[in-house]
Design an enzyme around this catalytic site. Structure first.
Site, PDB file in Angstrom:
ATOM      1  N   CYS A   1      37.192  49.019  63.353  1.00 51.14           N
ATOM      2  CA  CYS A   1      36.002  49.944  63.107  1.00 51.14           C
ATOM      3  C   CYS A   1      36.219  50.781  62.140  1.00 51.14           C
ATOM      4  O   CYS A   1      37.379  50.730  61.348  1.00 51.14           O
ATOM      5  CB  CYS A   1      35.814  50.488  64.340  1.00 51.14           C
ATOM      6  SG  CYS A   1      35.674  49.436  66.029  1.00 51.14           S
ATOM      7  N   MET A   2      35.396  51.767  61.837  1.00 53.66           N
ATOM      8  CA  MET A   2      35.790  52.623  60.582  1.00 53.66           C
ATOM      9  C   MET A   2      36.917  53.518  60.886  1.00 53.66           C
ATOM     10  O   MET A   2      37.590  53.745  60.040  1.00 53.66           O
ATOM     11  CB  MET A   2      34.506  53.453  60.583  1.00 53.66           C
ATOM     12  CG  MET A   2      34.465  54.483  59.464  1.00 53.66           C
ATOM     13  SD  MET A   2      33.115  55.482  59.045  1.00 53.66           S
ATOM     14  CE  MET A   2      31.961  54.367  58.673  1.00 53.66           C
ATOM     15  N   ASP A   3      37.071  53.776  62.089  1.00 50.28           N
ATOM     16  CA  ASP A   3      37.961  54.778  62.442  1.00 50.28           C
ATOM     17  C   ASP A   3      39.189  54.472  63.393  1.00 50.28           C
ATOM     18  O   ASP A   3      40.058  55.048  63.928  1.00 50.28           O
ATOM     19  CB  ASP A   3      37.442  56.175  63.135  1.00 50.28           C
ATOM     20  CG  ASP A   3      36.295  56.518  62.478  1.00 50.28           C
ATOM     21  OD1 ASP A   3      36.192  56.699  61.169  1.00 50.28           O
ATOM     22  OD2 ASP A   3      35.144  56.399  63.065  1.00 50.28           O
TER      23      ASP A   3
ATOM     24  N   ARG B   1      58.767  46.488  31.037  1.00 51.75           N
ATOM     25  CA  ARG B   1      57.674  47.427  31.697  1.00 51.75           C
ATOM     26  C   ARG B   1      57.426  47.034  33.223  1.00 51.75           C
ATOM     27  O   ARG B   1      56.375  46.663  33.643  1.00 51.75           O
ATOM     28  CB  ARG B   1      56.339  47.376  30.986  1.00 51.75           C
ATOM     29  CG  ARG B   1      56.399  47.812  29.523  1.00 51.75           C
ATOM     30  CD  ARG B   1      55.069  47.833  29.048  1.00 51.75           C
ATOM     31  NE  ARG B   1      54.232  46.847  29.251  1.00 51.75           N
ATOM     32  CZ  ARG B   1      54.138  45.876  28.602  1.00 51.75           C
ATOM     33  NH1 ARG B   1      54.615  45.734  27.336  1.00 51.75           N
ATOM     34  NH2 ARG B   1      53.301  44.643  28.857  1.00 51.75           N
TER      35      ARG B   1
ATOM     36  N   HIS C   1      50.990  42.089  26.269  1.00 47.96           N
ATOM     37  CA  HIS C   1      51.133  41.799  27.828  1.00 47.96           C
ATOM     38  C   HIS C   1      50.858  40.580  28.401  1.00 47.96           C
ATOM     39  O   HIS C   1      50.171  39.931  27.722  1.00 47.96           O
ATOM     40  CB  HIS C   1      50.021  42.873  28.626  1.00 47.96           C
ATOM     41  CG  HIS C   1      50.258  43.112  30.069  1.00 47.96           C
ATOM     42  ND1 HIS C   1      51.281  43.156  30.549  1.00 47.96           N
ATOM     43  CD2 HIS C   1      49.166  43.268  30.803  1.00 47.96           C
ATOM     44  CE1 HIS C   1      51.234  43.383  32.088  1.00 47.96           C
ATOM     45  NE2 HIS C   1      49.802  43.292  32.241  1.00 47.96           N
TER      46      HIS C   1
ATOM     47  N   TYR D   1      33.209  46.545  68.618  1.00 55.02           N
ATOM     48  CA  TYR D   1      31.572  46.004  68.137  1.00 55.02           C
ATOM     49  C   TYR D   1      31.458  44.503  68.271  1.00 55.02           C
ATOM     50  O   TYR D   1      32.240  43.824  67.740  1.00 55.02           O
ATOM     51  CB  TYR D   1      31.557  46.615  66.782  1.00 55.02           C
ATOM     52  CG  TYR D   1      31.202  47.848  66.918  1.00 55.02           C
ATOM     53  CD1 TYR D   1      30.663  48.818  67.573  1.00 55.02           C
ATOM     54  CD2 TYR D   1      31.972  48.694  65.703  1.00 55.02           C
ATOM     55  CE1 TYR D   1      30.448  50.147  67.494  1.00 55.02           C
ATOM     56  CE2 TYR D   1      31.939  50.013  65.729  1.00 55.02           C
ATOM     57  CZ  TYR D   1      30.887  50.812  66.579  1.00 55.02           C
ATOM     58  OH  TYR D   1      31.000  52.000  66.278  1.00 55.02           O
TER      59      TYR D   1
ATOM     60  N   ARG E   1      42.527  40.650  26.544  1.00 53.81           N
ATOM     61  CA  ARG E   1      41.979  41.793  27.391  1.00 53.81           C
ATOM     62  C   ARG E   1      42.178  42.865  26.155  1.00 53.81           C
ATOM     63  O   ARG E   1      41.318  42.773  25.174  1.00 53.81           O
ATOM     64  CB  ARG E   1      42.939  42.101  28.541  1.00 53.81           C
ATOM     65  CG  ARG E   1      42.317  43.161  29.582  1.00 53.81           C
ATOM     66  CD  ARG E   1      42.989  43.016  30.696  1.00 53.81           C
ATOM     67  NE  ARG E   1      44.156  43.742  30.593  1.00 53.81           N
ATOM     68  CZ  ARG E   1      45.205  44.077  31.410  1.00 53.81           C
ATOM     69  NH1 ARG E   1      45.033  43.602  32.778  1.00 53.81           N
ATOM     70  NH2 ARG E   1      46.231  44.792  31.185  1.00 53.81           N
TER      71      ARG E   1
ATOM     72  N   LYS F   1      51.080  53.865  36.877  1.00 53.74           N
ATOM     73  CA  LYS F   1      49.685  54.177  36.755  1.00 53.74           C
ATOM     74  C   LYS F   1      49.125  54.110  38.185  1.00 53.74           C
ATOM     75  O   LYS F   1      49.803  53.650  39.123  1.00 53.74           O
ATOM     76  CB  LYS F   1      49.231  52.971  36.091  1.00 53.74           C
ATOM     77  CG  LYS F   1      49.446  51.614  36.423  1.00 53.74           C
ATOM     78  CD  LYS F   1      49.106  50.323  35.785  1.00 53.74           C
ATOM     79  CE  LYS F   1      49.291  48.996  36.193  1.00 53.74           C
ATOM     80  NZ  LYS F   1      49.207  47.905  35.005  1.00 53.74           N
TER      81      LYS F   1
HETATM   82  C1  LIG Z   1      50.603  47.373  35.153  1.00 54.87           C
HETATM   83  C2  LIG Z   1      50.977  46.825  33.973  1.00 54.87           C
HETATM   84  C3  LIG Z   1      52.484  46.603  33.869  1.00 54.87           C
HETATM   85  C4  LIG Z   1      53.187  46.343  35.015  1.00 54.87           C
HETATM   86  O1  LIG Z   1      52.875  45.212  35.361  1.00 54.87           O
HETATM   87  P1  LIG Z   1      53.794  44.642  36.933  1.00 54.87           P
HETATM   88  O2  LIG Z   1      53.069  43.205  37.232  1.00 54.87           O
HETATM   89  O3  LIG Z   1      53.230  45.475  38.151  1.00 54.87           O
HETATM   90  O4  LIG Z   1      55.117  44.576  36.788  1.00 54.87           O
HETATM   91  C5  LIG Z   1      53.015  46.281  32.606  1.00 54.87           C
HETATM   92  N1  LIG Z   1      52.225  46.665  31.320  1.00 54.87           N
HETATM   93  C6  LIG Z   1      51.060  46.700  31.482  1.00 54.87           C
HETATM   94  C7  LIG Z   1      50.406  47.014  30.061  1.00 54.87           C
HETATM   95  C8  LIG Z   1      50.351  46.837  32.667  1.00 54.87           C
HETATM   96  O5  LIG Z   1      49.046  47.219  32.746  1.00 54.87           O
END
Ligand SMILES: *Cc1c(COP(=O)(O)O)cnc(C)c1O
Length: 382
Positions: A316-318, A226, A171, A269, A139, A41
Site C-alpha cells: 500500500c502507500m504507507d 570515474r 563515456h 487491498y 548522448r 551525482k
Molecule cells: C554516472 C556516470 C559515471 C559513473 O558510472 P557508474 O556506472 O555508476 O560507475 C561516470 N561518468 C559519467 C559521465 C556518468 O554520468
C-alpha cells in the site's frame, strides 16, 4: 549491527563499506597508474553526496564528479575543496558560480567553450575545462566531425588565458557487457580524439572508465577513472566475478503491529492473497510512498525475526504485511527490506532483478520525505 532504536523507514548508510569500496577501486586504478574520481551525482546515488564525498576522499579518491551545477555548488559550500568536475548544464543556466567556485566544467561544443571563457574572463580567472568527445554513446559530447574545431578553439582560448584544458574525456555505452564490440570501438575513437587534441597543442589528461570498466578494463583506465555505482558497493558486472564490493545502503523499518488471522481471510487491498491456514501477520509501516515499489506486491521478501519472510497482499502507500506463520514476532522487531545480503535479507540487486530494472534505479530512488537516513561507521572487513 542491531541497534535498539526502531524506525519507521530508514536508510542505514555504512560509510565503512563506502571507504572499503573506494579503496578497492582506487587500488585497481593505482595499479594502472590512474587516479580516482568518485562520482557522487544524484545525492551520492541516494546515499548522501557529502557523506560519500568525505568518505571517498578519505579512502583513496582524489577527485569528485557530479552532474549538475547545483550538486557541485552544494559540495563546495560544505567545504569540499578537492578537484571536482560537473558536466551537465543547460543553455540558460549561469555557469559563473561554478567557475568562481573552482569547479571543473565539461565542454562539448565551441559555444560551451565561449560561454566558459566569457564567464572566466568576467571573474578574472582561468576556467578548468574537460573537453568531451562523443565516441559512440550518442548522448552528450562533441561529434567527431566537430572535434578538430573544438580542440583548435580550446587551444586558442588556452593561449588567451581564460581557459585551461585539463582533460579529454568520454563515456562508455556498454562497459557492463564485457567483450561488447562497442567498447573497443569507443576506445579507438577516444585515442584518435586524444591525438587530435595533442596535434592542436594540448596536453590534457584522459578519462573514460566508469565502474564496469574500472573493474574489467585496466587498459582503459588512462589517467583518471570515474566509478559511481561500485563506490556504493553495487556491482555493475557481477557476471565477471566477485569484486569484493560491499553494499552500503540498508533499508529498514520495524514492526508496528502483529495479529492472527483465520484461514480464508484476504489481506490488503483487492484481497490478492488469502490465508490458507491461520497465521500471524506483521504490519510494517512502509509502502510505495516510501520507495517500496507496488509492483513488488506478492513478489518480495523481508528479513524479520531471524529469517526471510514473504510480503503478502498488495504493497500500500504507507504499509505492507509480512506473513510470519506461527513464529513469535513482536512490535518493534527490526525489518530489513534490503541490505548487503549477509543475513539472507534481499538486496537492491534482487529488487531490481524482480522488477526488470537495475540496482542503480533502486538506490537512487530511496531517499524521500518520510524516509530518514542514518550514517553508521561499520568497519567493513577488507
Ligand atoms: C554516472 C556516470 C559515471 C559513473 O558510472 P557508474 O556506472 O555508476 O560507475 C561516470 N561518468 C559519467 C559521465 C556518468 O554520468
Amino acid at each position: 549491527m542491531n541497534d535498539q532504536s526502531t524506525y519507521r523507514a530508514d536508510l542505514r548508510i555504512d560509510v565503512g563499506a563506502i571507504r572499503h569500496n573506494v579503496a578497492v577501486l582506487a587500488g585497481h586504478a593505482r595499479r594502472s597508474g590512474a587516479r580516482t574520481m568518485a562520482i557522487v551525482k544524484s545525492d551520492g546515488y541516494g546515499h548522501g553526496a557529502l557523506t560519500v564525498a568525505r568518505a571517498a576522499l578519505d579512502s583513496g579518491a582524489e577527485w569528485l564528479g557530479v552532474a549538475s551545477i547545483a550538486e557541485a555548488l552544494q559540495l563546495r559550500r560544505a567545504g569540499i575543496d578537492a578537484p571536482l568536475l560537473c558536466w551537465l548544464y543547460s543553455q540558460d543556466e549561469d555557469i559563473t558560480p561554478v567557475i568562481g567556485a573552482d569547479v571543473d566544467v565539461s565542454a562539448s561544443t565551441v559555444a560551451d567553450l565561449h560561454r566558459i571563457a566569457t564567464a572566466a574572463s568576467g571573474l578574472g580567472r582561468t576556467a578548468r575545462v574537460h573537453l568531451k568527445i562523443d565516441t559512440g554513446l550518442n548522448r552528450s559530447g562533441c561529434p567527431a566531425e566537430q572535434w578538430p574545431d573544438l580542440v583548435d578553439s580550446a587551444a586558442r582560448a588556452q593561449t588567451e588565458g581564460n581557459v585551461e584544458v585539463v582533460a579529454v574525456w568520454s563515456h562508455l555505452a556498454c562497459a557492463d557487457e564485457p567483450g561488447h564490440p562497442s567498447i573497443d570501438m569507443q576506445a579507438d575513437r577516444f585515442e584518435r580524439a586524444y591525438e587530435q587534441a595533442k596535434q592542436a597543442g594540448l596536453r590534457p589528461l584522459r578519462h573514460l572508465a566508469n565502474s564496469a570498466a574500472v573493474l574489467t578494463r585496466p587498459d582503459l583506465h588512462f589517467d583518471l577513472v570515474r566509478p559511481g555505482i561500485a563506490v556504493y558497493g553495487l556491482d555493475p558486472v557481477p557476471q565477471a566475478g566477485d569484486h569484493g564490493l560491499r553494499p552500503a545502503m540498508t533499508f529498514r523499518s520495524s514492526v508496528t503491529l502483529t495479529k492472527r488471522i483465520a484461514a480464508g481471510e484476504g489481506v490488503s487491498y483487492g484481497h490478492s492473497w488469502t490465508a490458507e491456514q491461520p497465521a500471524t501477520l506483521a504490519l510494517v509501516p512502509v509502502g510505495y510512498a516510501d520507495g517500496v515499489p507496488r509492483a513488488l506486491s506478492g513478489r518480495m521478501w523481508v528479513w524479520l525475526a531471524g529469517k526471510r519472510r514473504p510480503v503478502v497482499g498488495r504493497v500500500c502507500m504507507d504499509q505492507l504485511m509480512v506473513l510470519c506463520g506461527d513464529d513469535a514476532v513482536s512490535d518493534g522487531d527490526e525489518v530489513v527490506l534490503f541490505g548487503p545480503g549477509d543475513r539472507t535479507e534481499p538486496t537492491a540487486a534482487e529488487w531490481a532483478d524482480t522488477l526488470g530494472t537495475i540496482h542503480y534505479e533502486i538506490v537512487t530512488g530511496m531517499y524521500r520525505p518520510r524516509v530518514s537516513r542514518t550514517v553508521v561507521e561499520t568497519e567493513a572487513e577488507s
